[in-house]
Design a protein around this motif. Structure first.
Motif, PDB file in Angstrom:
ATOM      1  N   TYR A  62       1.004  -1.232   0.270  1.00  0.00           N
ATOM      2  CA  TYR A  62      -0.147   0.043   0.054  1.00  0.00           C
ATOM      3  C   TYR A  62       0.809   1.275   0.163  1.00  0.00           C
ATOM      4  CZ  TYR A  62      -4.253  -2.675   1.136  1.00  0.00           C
ATOM      5  OH  TYR A  62      -5.214  -3.557   1.026  1.00  0.00           O
ATOM      6  N   LEU A  75      -3.693  -2.226  -9.070  1.00  0.00           N
ATOM      7  CA  LEU A  75      -4.610  -2.456  -8.044  1.00  0.00           C
ATOM      8  C   LEU A  75      -4.866  -1.171  -7.252  1.00  0.00           C
ATOM      9  CD1 LEU A  75      -2.648  -5.763  -6.863  1.00  0.00           C
ATOM     10  CD2 LEU A  75      -5.236  -5.687  -7.927  1.00  0.00           C
ATOM     11  N   ILE A  79      -8.422  -0.081  -6.247  1.00  0.00           N
ATOM     12  CA  ILE A  79      -8.862   0.531  -4.680  1.00  0.00           C
ATOM     13  C   ILE A  79      -9.699   1.795  -4.827  1.00  0.00           C
ATOM     14  CG2 ILE A  79      -7.954   1.297  -2.514  1.00  0.00           C
ATOM     15  CD1 ILE A  79      -5.853  -0.960  -2.943  1.00  0.00           C
ATOM     16  N   TRP A  85     -11.250  -2.286  -0.260  1.00  0.00           N
ATOM     17  CA  TRP A  85     -10.032  -2.610   0.137  1.00  0.00           C
ATOM     18  C   TRP A  85      -9.953  -2.763   1.767  1.00  0.00           C
ATOM     19  CZ3 TRP A  85      -6.234  -0.057   3.276  1.00  0.00           C
ATOM     20  CH2 TRP A  85      -6.821   1.435   3.519  1.00  0.00           C
ATOM     21  N   VAL A 286      -7.806  -6.894  -1.433  1.00  0.00           N
ATOM     22  CA  VAL A 286      -8.363  -6.096  -2.248  1.00  0.00           C
ATOM     23  C   VAL A 286      -9.184  -6.850  -3.209  1.00  0.00           C
ATOM     24  CG1 VAL A 286      -8.146  -4.587  -4.450  1.00  0.00           C
ATOM     25  CG2 VAL A 286      -6.172  -4.737  -2.677  1.00  0.00           C
ATOM     26  N   TRP A 288     -12.970  -6.845  -5.975  1.00  0.00           N
ATOM     27  CA  TRP A 288     -13.717  -6.154  -7.041  1.00  0.00           C
ATOM     28  C   TRP A 288     -14.460  -7.183  -7.948  1.00  0.00           C
ATOM     29  CZ3 TRP A 288      -8.578  -7.271  -7.268  1.00  0.00           C
ATOM     30  CH2 TRP A 288      -8.029  -7.599  -8.501  1.00  0.00           C
ATOM     31  N   ARG A 318     -12.008   1.739   4.547  1.00  0.00           N
ATOM     32  CA  ARG A 318     -11.027   0.726   4.784  1.00  0.00           C
ATOM     33  C   ARG A 318     -11.983  -0.182   5.438  1.00  0.00           C
ATOM     34  NH1 ARG A 318      -6.037   1.119   8.678  1.00  0.00           N
ATOM     35  NH2 ARG A 318      -6.135  -1.307   9.723  1.00  0.00           N
TER      36      ARG A 318
END
Length: 931
Positions: A62, A75, A79, A85, A286, A288, A318
């Motif tokens: 991160y 990625l 996010i 995430w 993560v 999606w 978060r």
């Protein structure tokens, strides 16, 4: 014959005590016979893609670099725009196998399961892969097979690279990840021309698993802050981007694919994992795609840490989860039952679906965990007498029915938020109830083992008093009860215990733990006369001196116990040991040797103050250790020449061994230099290393069996191997330990009241000579000190350079002279021999002490047995089955070390006896002399 019988009985007793902790603390929590729970609503996704970047730390993923550049741009865009995430908080042990079990099966694997196997499935458990229609996996041969073998049917397909590819000395370990991405591309390319495969790929409830090991391998080899590790993250990000585009094109952008990217564990700054440090337990997550909530602005900051601000993600919501929660999340997305053994809680904040779907999914989650609770409760109820069974009070049968009925009612009336809260409460209660029944028999079994421990230790003390101490016998009959009557009493007790266990349908191991104290205490009661002898002899004993020894040994044992937790305590112990000649009056008799003793204790006291883990390799210190060994050898040769001429063959052998020590120092330096340049392990270095290891067992047998000659040859042989297995300051430990051991041999002669041997005579003692039994003496109080010194040095041999009992402390660089390809069993064997080398040095010294002081080895062994068993009983109460792998492993290792110490030392004494007293003569024919 009696000695052999005692040895066998002692071995059996200690094996039982050793195994008991695994039945008491580390039985598998898994149960079987549950009913799968289905969600009655259609799932949001037809397929799921799981990316696991092995060994990826959350901060490395991160956090932008010093220039503000994002290491994983694809990625990162997910996010910020398309997904949710957070942090996956990994349960310990933070290792690849248990981490993947938690991710894919939803439960935290216990120590006993991990110990049964690494690559394959040692226990039957359900998983998301097993519940899927088809699962395709690509990656490491260490991880994939265990999920394929345990799956029902033939629907989990694995594609693995050769195990030899996992090479820590590889120029580019990221090729492991490149291999996975290339194989996936080739797979989908071939599917376009394969009608059967194409049809299966378009079915629902499919899973694709990409295991990416390159980051973990680079982290071990180069550390997480290295360029190799960080560049590997960029490569993985680019590869994930390609695979996502490939799959979306292949499936026609139908919007029915869910993607998850996470890691099984993190990594410490020094390239290890296994414990509970945040760098190991914080991993990225993560998600999606279909059914996943898109990126949202953060309206609150519930997590009390500064990570988000450092990661420049504080404006985005978060969502943190426990690692086991990912399994029910994946199950919910593709509409398969949550794995039957899962203890994860569905993180509904990740879901982009109706409140109705979330409530139904969480209800299925709660019923799935409740099913485990009901099976566990039924099992325990069937094996416990009704009047002894105490049910878990917060989740009785009626309360279970109320929970289920209310949850269904709330969902039926559309009160989805209330239903979700109720299901979460039911999950919490069911998980606590599972733990309650899992540990139900722990107190009962613990009491049985402690009773056996106390009886065995009491018996050994009585044996010492009876056979190795001169006690005055009281007149008259000492028997309180006939042997026949006593036997009947204990026989009745054994039958009563057996009947009780039979009625409860207890496992067969329970019979061993509960019945063992019966014959042990029978033996104690039979020897009650010896205790009466002691009482009768009390007026003639030096009571003040006895009391003083009792207090000192008790303090010494507690000091050793504390040293298992705080190694620096050993340094305090060495300071006390160094002052022993002053307190005992020996300083007046032998000032020079007393001063040398103090200095050697002081030098060895430095090692427990050194760091345990996280140290950087320093081959210069290894070279210094080799130089120190050569200096000690030369000093000995000079001294020996003056006091007692060395045989010519011994001089030649010592010269060859000294050259070999220098060669090993060169090989280690050369190997690390080659690996630093990424040129791999040189074949010559590898051959020298393995040859050294093999010869270390045989070369000492070529020297003469005179005391110091043989000890010096053993030292040179062992140090050569130890140097090849060292990376830093620990290489200095054997030379310094050996110095202290040589001083101990000499100073014990001064401590003997009769002064059996002078310095010159010590040089002439021959290990192979038969011991004159008539000169073997009875135990004295001072022999308790000798036995304690031995135990203290054995503990120092183990903890002197750190607690290697934990996986977290293992540095793969220690075995790079032998191999660089990941092989846990060979690496473990090499590290075990490294641990044993200081043990062998201490054992050889102790054998010398026994010979030079005319003392029976059995009598000293019995004292050591009592000391180690008292320590073992202490550690039995400190064993943990929770916390980090480091905590669990350390608590187990503490108990195992002291439990197996006596058995291990007895077996090791056979090896050291051969090393010290046997000789191989090289002539026309090789002859082994057994005198």
């Amino acid at each position: 014959m009696k000695v052999v019988t005692f040895f066998i009985v002692g071995l059996v007793v200690h094996v039982v005590f050793f195994i008991s902790i695994f039945d008491i603390y580390f039985t598998s929590p898994l149960v079987h016979g549950m009913t799968p729970q289905h969600v009655p609503l259609p799932p949001p996704a037809k397929r799921l893609v799981l990316f696991v970047a092995d060994g990826l730390r959350a901060d490395s993923f991160y956090k932008p670099d010093v220039n503000g550049t994002i290491r994983a741009p694809f990625l990162r865009s997910i996010i910020e725009e398309r997904g949710t995430w957070g942090i996956s908080h990994t349960h310990v042990p933070t290792e690849s196998r248990p981490g993947h079990v938690a991710l894919i099966a939803g439960f935290y694997e216990d120590v006993s399961a991990v110990a049964k196997g690494w690559k394959e499935n040692p226990v039957e458990f359900d998983s998301v892969f097993n519940e899927s229609r088809h699962t395709w996996c690509w990656g490491s041969p260490d991880i994939l097979p265990m999920f394929a073998k345990g799956a029902s049917g033939d629907h989990v397909y694995t594609h693995t690279y050769p195990a030899q590819s996992e090479d820590f000395a590889s120029k580019d370990a990221s090729k492991l990840d490149t291999w996975v991405f290339d194989e996936v591309k080739a797979f989908f390319s071939s599917a376009k021309g394969n009608e059967s495969l194409f049809s299966r790929l378009h079915e629902d409830r499919n899973v694709f698993f990409l295991h990416l090991l390159g980051i973990d391998t680079n982290g071990h080899a180069h550390r997480p802050m290295s360029t190799e590790y960080l560049e590997n993250i960029m490569l993985v990000d680019a590869g994930v981007s390609e695979i996502v585009s490939l799959m979306e094109d292949f499936f026609g952008n139908d919007g029915q694919t869910s993607f998850l990217f996470t890691s099984d564990h993190g990594m410490t700054n020094w390239g290890s994992h296994g414990a509970g440090h945040p760098s190991e337990t914080l991993t990225p997550l993560v998600a999606w795609g279909a059914g996943i909530q898109a990126a949202q602005r953060a309206t609150e900051h519930p997590y009390q840490d500064q990570y988000q601000q450092e990661w420049k993600l504080d404006t985005l919501r978060r969502v943190d989860v426990n690692q086991a929660d990912i399994a029910p999340l994946m199950s919910s997305l593709i509409g398969v039952p949550i794995p039957l053994n899962s203890v994860g809680v569905l993180p509904i904040k990740f879901l982009n679906n109706s409140p109705h779907f979330k409530a139904e999914s969480l209800k299925a989650n709660s019923l799935q965990i409740l099913e485990q609770f009901k099976v566990k409760m039924t099992q325990k109820k069937e094996t416990t007498l009704p009047f002894l069974f105490t049910p878990y009070p917060l989740l009785t049968g009626s309360k279970q029915q109320d929970f289920i009925r209310n949850a269904k009612s709330l969902i039926h009336t559309g009160q989805f938020d209330e239903a979700i809260l109720l299901c979460v409460e039911m999950i919490t209660q069911a998980l606590e109830g599972l733990s309650y029944y899992h540990t139900y028999d722990r107190f009962f079994l613990g009491c049985s083992v402690v009773l056996g421990f106390a009886g065995w230790t009491s018996y050994v003390v009585l044996v010492i008093l009876k056979t190795h101490a001169s006690l005055r016998k009281p007149p008259g009959n000492r028997e309180l009860m006939s042997d026949q009557g006593l036997g009947r009493v204990f026989m009745c007790m054994g039958l009563a215990i057996t009947a009780f266990l039979l009625v409860q349908h207890s496992p067969w191991t329970y019979y061993i733990y509960c019945l063992l104290p019966v014959p042990v205490w029978y033996s104690v009661v039979k020897e009650i006369g010896t205790l009466l002898d002691l009482i009768h002899s009390a007026p003639s004993l030096p009571l003040c001196k006895c009391l003083g020894y009792f207090v000192l040994v008790t303090f010494g044992i507690e000091l050793l116990v504390v040293s298992f937790f705080y190694r620096a305590t050993l340094s305090v112990g060495f300071l006390v040991l160094g002052l022993w000649p002053l307190g005992s009056g020996l300083y007046v008799k032998a000032k020079t040797r007393s001063l040398t003793w103090f200095l050697s204790c002081l030098c060895l006291a430095l090692f427990p103050l050194m760091p345990v883990v996280g140290r950087e390799p320093n081959v210069h210190l290894v070279t210094c250790a080799a130089a120190l060994t050569l200096f000690n050898t030369i000093s000995y040769l000079v001294s020996a020449r003056r006091l007692s001429p060395l045989p010519r063959k011994d001089r030649q052998l010592f010269v060859c061994q000294m050259v070999h020590v220098a060669l090993c120092a060169y090989v280690l330096t050369s190997t690390h230099f080659s690996l630093r340049l990424k040129q791999g392990l040189p074949l010559f270095n590898q051959l020298v290393s393995w040859t050294t290891l093999v010869l270390s067992f045989f070369v000492p047998l070529l020297s003469s069996t005179r005391l110091f000659n043989r000890l010096m040859s053993i030292l040179l042989s062992l140090v050569s191997t130890y140097l090849l297995l060292s990376t830093g300051y620990e290489a200095l430990f054997p030379p310094v330990l050996s110095w202290l051991m040589f001083v101990w041999i000499n100073i014990e002669q001064e401590a003997m009241s009769t002064g059996a041997f002078g310095k010159t005579e010590l040089f002439r003692i021959d290990f192979s000579e038969n011991i004159d039994i008539t000169k073997i003496r009875q135990l004295k109080l001072d022999d308790i000190r000798r036995s304690y010194f031995f135990v203290f040095f054995i503990i120092t041999a183990f903890f002197g350079t750190g607690n290697i009992a934990s996986i977290n402390s293992f540095d793969p660089a220690s075995v790079y002279c032998f191999l660089t390809v990941f092989n846990p069993f060979v690496m473990g064997g090499l590290m075990m021999w490294k641990v044993l080398i200081p043990f062998v040095i201490v054992m050889c010294t102790f054998e010398t002490i026994q010979v030079s002081t005319q003392l029976s080895s059995r009598s000293l062994f019995l004292i050591v047995l009592v000391i180690s068993d008292l320590m073992a009983l202490h550690f039995f109460f400190l064993v943990k089955d929770y916390g980090s792998w480091l905590d669990i492993g350390t608590s187990i290792s503490h108990y195992v070390i002291v439990m197996s110490m006596t058995i291990f030392l007895m077996l090791l004494s056979i090896v050291t006896h051969i090393l010290t007293s046997k000789r191989v003569s090289m002539g026309k024919k090789m002859k082994v002399h057994f005198k």
